[in-house]
Design a protein around this motif. Sequence first.
Motif, mmCIF file in Angstrom:
data_model
loop_
_atom_site.group_PDB
_atom_site.id
_atom_site.type_symbol
_atom_site.label_atom_id
_atom_site.label_comp_id
_atom_site.label_asym_id
_atom_site.label_seq_id
_atom_site.Cartn_x
_atom_site.Cartn_y
_atom_site.Cartn_z
ATOM 1 N N THR A 122 0.842 -1.201 0.000
ATOM 2 C CA THR A 122 0.000 0.000 0.000
ATOM 3 C C THR A 122 0.875 1.247 0.000
ATOM 4 O OG1 THR A 122 -1.723 -1.153 1.245
ATOM 5 C CG2 THR A 122 -1.814 1.255 1.219
ATOM 6 N N PRO A 123 0.864 2.034 -1.087
ATOM 7 C CA PRO A 123 1.689 3.241 -1.150
ATOM 8 C C PRO A 123 1.030 4.436 -0.457
ATOM 9 C CG PRO A 123 0.620 2.867 -3.267
ATOM 10 C CD PRO A 123 0.202 1.739 -2.380
ATOM 11 N N ILE A 124 1.836 5.148 0.323
ATOM 12 C CA ILE A 124 1.421 6.404 0.950
ATOM 13 C C ILE A 124 2.272 7.507 0.329
ATOM 14 C CG2 ILE A 124 1.203 7.710 3.095
ATOM 15 C CD1 ILE A 124 1.164 5.019 4.594
ATOM 16 N N ALA A 125 1.675 8.323 -0.517
ATOM 17 C CA ALA A 125 2.406 9.349 -1.255
ATOM 18 C C ALA A 125 2.499 10.628 -0.436
ATOM 19 C CB ALA A 125 1.713 9.632 -2.584
ATOM 20 N N SER B 9 -5.093 14.886 -6.181
ATOM 21 C CA SER B 9 -5.986 14.093 -7.025
ATOM 22 C C SER B 9 -5.203 13.339 -8.092
ATOM 23 C CB SER B 9 -7.043 14.989 -7.668
ATOM 24 O OG SER B 9 -6.445 15.960 -8.509
ATOM 25 N N ARG B 10 -4.169 13.958 -8.643
ATOM 26 C CA ARG B 10 -3.364 13.290 -9.670
ATOM 27 C C ARG B 10 -2.589 12.118 -9.079
ATOM 28 N NH1 ARG B 10 -0.034 17.527 -13.176
ATOM 29 N NH2 ARG B 10 0.157 15.702 -14.543
ATOM 30 N N LEU B 11 -2.147 12.240 -7.839
ATOM 31 C CA LEU B 11 -1.433 11.140 -7.199
ATOM 32 C C LEU B 11 -2.378 9.977 -6.908
ATOM 33 C CD1 LEU B 11 0.936 13.181 -4.896
ATOM 34 C CD2 LEU B 11 1.650 11.623 -6.726
ATOM 35 N N ALA C 93 -1.804 6.048 -5.878
ATOM 36 C CA ALA C 93 -1.539 6.196 -4.447
ATOM 37 C C ALA C 93 -2.807 5.923 -3.644
ATOM 38 C CB ALA C 93 -1.010 7.585 -4.140
ATOM 39 N N ALA C 94 -2.736 4.974 -2.730
ATOM 40 C CA ALA C 94 -3.898 4.673 -1.884
ATOM 41 C C ALA C 94 -4.176 5.818 -0.923
ATOM 42 C CB ALA C 94 -3.651 3.378 -1.113
ATOM 43 N N HIS C 95 -3.100 6.465 -0.472
ATOM 44 C CA HIS C 95 -3.220 7.584 0.468
ATOM 45 C C HIS C 95 -2.251 8.678 0.015
ATOM 46 C CE1 HIS C 95 -5.355 4.883 3.223
ATOM 47 N NE2 HIS C 95 -4.434 3.991 2.915
ATOM 48 N N ALA D 231 1.327 11.796 12.196
ATOM 49 C CA ALA D 231 0.005 11.453 12.705
ATOM 50 C C ALA D 231 -0.851 10.791 11.627
ATOM 51 C CB ALA D 231 -0.695 12.700 13.248
ATOM 52 N N GLU D 232 -0.750 11.292 10.399
ATOM 53 C CA GLU D 232 -1.532 10.716 9.297
ATOM 54 C C GLU D 232 -1.081 9.291 8.986
ATOM 55 O OE1 GLU D 232 -4.266 11.853 7.221
ATOM 56 O OE2 GLU D 232 -4.395 12.824 9.177
ATOM 57 N N VAL D 233 0.226 9.066 8.966
ATOM 58 C CA VAL D 233 0.713 7.709 8.708
ATOM 59 C C VAL D 233 0.249 6.764 9.804
ATOM 60 C CG1 VAL D 233 2.775 6.240 8.552
ATOM 61 C CG2 VAL D 233 2.696 8.423 7.329
ATOM 62 N N MET D 234 0.306 7.212 11.045
ATOM 63 C CA MET D 234 -0.140 6.354 12.144
ATOM 64 C C MET D 234 -1.640 6.072 12.051
ATOM 65 S SD MET D 234 2.370 5.265 13.766
ATOM 66 C CE MET D 234 4.133 5.571 13.735
ATOM 67 N N ARG D 235 -2.403 7.068 11.621
ATOM 68 C CA ARG D 235 -3.846 6.845 11.446
ATOM 69 C C ARG D 235 -4.095 5.821 10.344
ATOM 70 N NH1 ARG D 235 -7.486 8.228 7.898
ATOM 71 N NH2 ARG D 235 -6.052 9.589 6.727
ATOM 72 N N ILE D 236 -3.405 5.972 9.232
ATOM 73 C CA ILE D 236 -3.587 5.078 8.088
ATOM 74 C C ILE D 236 -3.190 3.648 8.429
ATOM 75 C CG2 ILE D 236 -2.671 4.564 5.775
ATOM 76 C CD1 ILE D 236 -2.423 7.680 5.439
ATOM 77 N N THR D 237 -2.143 3.488 9.238
ATOM 78 C CA THR D 237 -1.594 2.160 9.540
ATOM 79 C C THR D 237 -2.086 1.616 10.884
ATOM 80 O OG1 THR D 237 0.379 3.108 10.580
ATOM 81 C CG2 THR D 237 0.492 2.672 8.205
ATOM 82 N N ASN D 238 -3.155 2.205 11.416
ATOM 83 C CA ASN D 238 -3.714 1.762 12.703
ATOM 84 C C ASN D 238 -2.675 1.785 13.820
ATOM 85 O OD1 ASN D 238 -6.375 1.184 11.713
ATOM 86 N ND2 ASN D 238 -5.572 -0.700 10.790
#
Length: 329
Positions: A172-175, A184-186, A191-193, A204-211
Amino acid sequence: MSRAIKFANAGGPDVLEFIDMQVPDPGPHEVRIKVKAIGINRADSMWRNDKYVEPVKFPAGLGYEAAGIVDAVGKDVTDFAVGDAVSTIPAFSLNQYSTYGEIILAPVHAVVKHPETLSFVEAASVWMMFITAYGALIFDAQVKAGDFVIIPAASSSVGLAAIQLANYAGATPIALTRTSEKKSRLHEAGAAHVIATQEQDMVAEVMRITNGNGARVAFDPVGGPDFPKLISALADQGIAYIYGALSEGDTPMPVLEMIRKMPTVRAYSIRLVTGDEARRKAAVEYVAKGLVSGALKPVIDRTFKFDDMVDVHRYLENNGQFGKIVVTL
């Protein structure tokens, strides 16, 4: 006679000069190519400024990627013939070979018959971006389903390749991008996120995305003062690859955070793959298979004419592109 671009001193785009030269017959294990398109890379700018991984020997050529038609082969070359459509992979020193020319020589180990589905413009764009990302994510980290991969500078050609390769491997890519302008282009690029780092708290966003677990891999061409944030966003015993220095500031190491998370921080270069014959062939086969299937697709930002190469370098250094810059002849 054919035209090539050289530079006699390090400096800005204006140091690039067009010269007329007679390209010699290819020597043993060399191929001569009539160029149709040239892929432009950040390495070209760093080389022109003499701030690359090896010192420049002046006067110097530049360029790693080109696509065109074979017009002569050297002694003992059996895999290619006059008339073949080929492209070059970055597997040579810029002090020995270069691709900014109407007719060029290339070492046979760095020449490939690209998939027939690719145009010359596309073929000139794919190898640096996809093999660079392949070497770290596929060959070394062996990313797989369940892995999260943080990709800074995601709208660069290598960043977009990393997004595609992560998806291709089931990860799962996090751009990461600076502002929301390219979000939107990414997403459209796979890009999933997407995190806008100047507008959101990246960790904080990465931690939210990865539980709360963090990402297993970060693939970073930037470095600089924000690098400790990538360490904080990693999972326990994650891997941070640093393969560029887009930030001109020092890159600090957050020692206590590293002791807590026990990450691997690895300096990475495409040479890990292209410098070894077996690895190089495996990389080309993997990427070519993905290109033929449509799972991997070159992303072209803009094309220019060969006569406009000084403007090409100015455009490159504005850092506004989304994908690959290609020059046509």
